[in-house]
Design a protein around this motif. Sequence first.
Motif, PDB file in Angstrom:
ATOM      1  N   ASN A 135       0.820  -1.207   0.000  1.00 30.92           N
ATOM      2  CA  ASN A 135       0.000   0.000   0.000  1.00 30.92           C
ATOM      3  C   ASN A 135       0.861   1.267   0.000  1.00 30.92           C
ATOM      4  N   MET A 136       2.134   1.145   0.338  1.00 34.93           N
ATOM      5  CA  MET A 136       3.024   2.305   0.360  1.00 34.93           C
ATOM      6  C   MET A 136       3.659   2.584  -0.983  1.00 34.93           C
ATOM      7  N   ASP A 137       3.750   1.561  -1.856  1.00 38.24           N
ATOM      8  CA  ASP A 137       4.534   1.829  -3.074  1.00 38.24           C
ATOM      9  C   ASP A 137       3.840   1.468  -4.390  1.00 38.24           C
ATOM     10  N   SER A 138       2.585   0.982  -4.319  1.00 29.56           N
ATOM     11  CA  SER A 138       1.941   0.604  -5.587  1.00 29.56           C
ATOM     12  C   SER A 138       1.657   1.825  -6.455  1.00 29.56           C
ATOM     13  N   PHE A 139       1.629   3.026  -5.859  1.00 32.98           N
ATOM     14  CA  PHE A 139       1.357   4.237  -6.642  1.00 32.98           C
ATOM     15  C   PHE A 139       2.506   4.598  -7.581  1.00 32.98           C
ATOM     16  N   ALA A 140       3.707   4.039  -7.317  1.00 35.38           N
ATOM     17  CA  ALA A 140       4.904   4.518  -8.012  1.00 35.38           C
ATOM     18  C   ALA A 140       5.250   3.705  -9.261  1.00 35.38           C
ATOM     19  N   MET A 142       6.474   0.599  -9.626  1.00 31.40           N
ATOM     20  CA  MET A 142       7.690  -0.228  -9.551  1.00 31.40           C
ATOM     21  C   MET A 142       7.372  -1.598 -10.151  1.00 31.40           C
ATOM     22  N   MET A 150      17.053  -1.788  -9.531  1.00 32.58           N
ATOM     23  CA  MET A 150      17.508  -0.901  -8.447  1.00 32.58           C
ATOM     24  C   MET A 150      18.793  -1.436  -7.807  1.00 32.58           C
ATOM     25  N   ASN A 258      15.715   1.138   6.707  1.00 36.63           N
ATOM     26  CA  ASN A 258      16.195   2.507   6.567  1.00 36.63           C
ATOM     27  C   ASN A 258      17.718   2.505   6.634  1.00 36.63           C
ATOM     28  N   GLY A 259      18.354   3.045   5.606  1.00 30.57           N
ATOM     29  CA  GLY A 259      19.809   3.101   5.591  1.00 30.57           C
ATOM     30  C   GLY A 259      20.486   1.792   5.229  1.00 30.57           C
TER      31      GLY A 259
ATOM     32  N   ARG B   6      -3.554   6.847 -12.224  1.00 27.21           N
ATOM     33  CA  ARG B   6      -2.577   6.273 -11.299  1.00 27.21           C
ATOM     34  C   ARG B   6      -3.273   5.405 -10.259  1.00 27.21           C
ATOM     35  N   PRO B   7      -2.775   4.199 -10.001  1.00 26.49           N
ATOM     36  CA  PRO B   7      -3.353   3.387  -8.922  1.00 26.49           C
ATOM     37  C   PRO B   7      -3.076   4.066  -7.575  1.00 26.49           C
ATOM     38  N   PRO B   9      -3.444   4.329  -3.199  1.00 31.49           N
ATOM     39  CA  PRO B   9      -3.454   3.447  -2.020  1.00 31.49           C
ATOM     40  C   PRO B   9      -4.853   3.266  -1.447  1.00 31.49           C
ATOM     41  N   PHE B  19      -0.790   7.623   7.596  1.00 33.83           N
ATOM     42  CA  PHE B  19       0.158   8.212   6.652  1.00 33.83           C
ATOM     43  C   PHE B  19      -0.582   8.838   5.470  1.00 33.83           C
ATOM     44  N   TRP B  20      -1.501   8.053   4.905  1.00 30.88           N
ATOM     45  CA  TRP B  20      -2.176   8.534   3.692  1.00 30.88           C
ATOM     46  C   TRP B  20      -3.171   9.647   3.995  1.00 30.88           C
ATOM     47  N   VAL B  88      11.593   5.460 -11.279  1.00 29.51           N
ATOM     48  CA  VAL B  88      11.169   4.996  -9.964  1.00 29.51           C
ATOM     49  C   VAL B  88      12.419   4.921  -9.098  1.00 29.51           C
ATOM     50  N   ALA B  89      12.281   5.291  -7.830  1.00 28.43           N
ATOM     51  CA  ALA B  89      13.477   5.412  -6.990  1.00 28.43           C
ATOM     52  C   ALA B  89      13.178   5.069  -5.540  1.00 28.43           C
ATOM     53  N   TRP B  90      14.218   4.614  -4.848  1.00 27.56           N
ATOM     54  CA  TRP B  90      14.198   4.588  -3.386  1.00 27.56           C
ATOM     55  C   TRP B  90      14.770   5.926  -2.931  1.00 27.56           C
ATOM     56  N   PRO B  97      13.565   7.793   7.074  1.00 30.91           N
ATOM     57  CA  PRO B  97      12.767   6.810   6.329  1.00 30.91           C
ATOM     58  C   PRO B  97      13.243   6.638   4.885  1.00 30.91           C
ATOM     59  N   ARG B  98      13.181   5.409   4.386  1.00 28.88           N
ATOM     60  CA  ARG B  98      13.467   5.124   2.974  1.00 28.88           C
ATOM     61  C   ARG B  98      12.150   4.744   2.311  1.00 28.88           C
ATOM     62  N   VAL B 100       9.658   4.438  -1.524  1.00 26.82           N
ATOM     63  CA  VAL B 100       9.612   4.301  -2.980  1.00 26.82           C
ATOM     64  C   VAL B 100       8.773   5.433  -3.549  1.00 26.82           C
ATOM     65  N   SER B 101       9.264   6.068  -4.602  1.00 26.63           N
ATOM     66  CA  SER B 101       8.468   7.084  -5.288  1.00 26.63           C
ATOM     67  C   SER B 101       8.986   7.258  -6.710  1.00 26.63           C
ATOM     68  N   ASN B 102       8.447   8.262  -7.389  1.00 24.33           N
ATOM     69  CA  ASN B 102       8.926   8.627  -8.719  1.00 24.33           C
ATOM     70  C   ASN B 102       9.713   9.927  -8.629  1.00 24.33           C
ATOM     71  N   VAL B 130      -0.283  12.303  -3.500  1.00 25.74           N
ATOM     72  CA  VAL B 130       0.785  11.314  -3.670  1.00 25.74           C
ATOM     73  C   VAL B 130       2.128  12.042  -3.612  1.00 25.74           C
ATOM     74  N   PRO B 131       3.064  11.559  -2.760  1.00 27.97           N
ATOM     75  CA  PRO B 131       4.358  12.233  -2.644  1.00 27.97           C
ATOM     76  C   PRO B 131       5.328  11.816  -3.747  1.00 27.97           C
TER      77      PRO B 131
END
Lengths: 397, 136
Positions: A135-140, A142, A150, A258-259, B6-7, B9, B19-20, B88-90, B97-98, B100-102, B130-131
């Motif tokens: 749910n945190m990354d499906s928007f991007a 990947m 990566m 993280n890190g 865009r899909p 959350p 968070f959302w 797409v990137a980490w 925090p790490r 995933v985003s664009n 969306v961030p």
Amino acid sequence: MVAQARDAAIVGIHEFPSRDVEGALSPLQIKAECAARALEDAGLRLGDVDAIYDAGDGGGMAGLNIAEYFGLKPKVIDTTGVGGSSYEFHAAHAKRDLAAGKARVALLTYGSTAHSNAQAIGVGGRGGGGHPADNMDSFAGMTLVANYAMVAQRHRFDYGTTSEQLAEISVATRYHAMRNPEAVKAMEDLEFLDIRETTVADVVGSRMIADPLHLLECCMISDGGGAVVIAAADVARDCAKPPVWLLGAGEATAYPENGGDITTSAAAQSGPVAFGEAGVRPDEIDIAMIYDSFSITVLTILEDLGFCAKGEGGAWVSGGRLRFDRPNDGPALNTDGGGLSSNHPGMRGIFLLIEAARQLRGESCSQVEGARLAVAHGNGGMLGSRHCAGTIILGRD
Amino acid sequence: MADPTRPLPNLRDLDTQAFWLATKEKRLIYQQCADCGAVVFYPRRRCSSCLSANLEWKESAGEGTVYTYSIVRQSYHPFFRSMAPYAVAWIDLDEGPRLVSNVVGIDDHSSVRIGMRVKVRWEEHEALCVPLFEPA
């Protein structure tokens, strides 16, 4: 050096020959075909089987479904499902269960119709499923290929690894595939273009899918399946084929931290456990069956298993070192043709065990003369984020 | 036929809901353990370092560094196929925090680099934002 425990051995194997069943067989039917052939290979009968291991694909209650379909009432049922590493986990558990006397003959089964179902394993987005991480990354957007890319990108940045070095893995694997009639037939059935041995230039000149990974660094999507029979020592010594002993086993997980360092996989944890239990060093290994979902998967895992230092994999694999006909240069890689060029129905961990067993019996199409020790390492899930690793060390008498 | 979208959350997911919901106000939040100090991301019920329930929400300034990335050239998802190629990137946020985003707002995808400084750029949707990240 610890004493090697020879308490369980692979005694029967079968790899389903077709990679395109054209929708005419179900995964369960493929499993049944493979189970029958693997038991025949071992010289055992269905009634000898008292433990079943299956990755549970095909829905809930998988352990019950397999038992009923095969007409078995097993004493041990294990449906650990950790993607491509499932069957290394199963081999580890079967070794443990047989050594403990919980059962005497274990049957591992796998079947998939990923190709017939037109599953976009590598370039589909991840589903926005029930897990909070999804749910945190499906928007991007990947994709699975991008997830592995990566790792390759960071490996290049940290260690100067090049596309030409990564391509060596694809080239060696295809070299072996061209010697395996089932792999050649697979590439024909899946309509590969220009089926032949490849060069580094071919690989780096192929279409980019997700930078820096090219088309010829990505595995195929096939149908397929297989079965492996593992027996307790006293049974194994009376089987039709020479036993291939499970000498050591390791299991591990990895996920984003993280890190954290994305270029080190869970193999760095599972490998030392397996080698330690077997009392074997990486430089003694003749055959490396490493899950080749992508070129970078193999490079990362070879480093993590200790064949070379972290970051030195690019130089280490160069110059055709991984070919079966270079036995003095370290292990031969994926001598069946691998997921890159022979068989990838989604979870190819079982084929790593099967080809390792062929090599130690002297039955491979790319036979390494006198091969005595093999490693089978399955990676399940996604190398660049969350994955499981199973390492099995195998040896012959 | 409408353009693919865009899909987004699932706002009902119990771990990531807070968070959302905060993104609606263009706030990028994360958890930190009040007992052991660990930064926890993705959000969850208990600390992923010590299993404490004493997690506090913190707000990120929205700046960070590209840890690694890929340029996606092939996707079967209708929206992302229409976007390709895209980055797409980490992203390592400065607070730890790490995620995933664009990486967006770049003329040429070959200009994305590991170590590149980026800042959040919110893409507005009906119930949330969306961030995404652009060069800082």
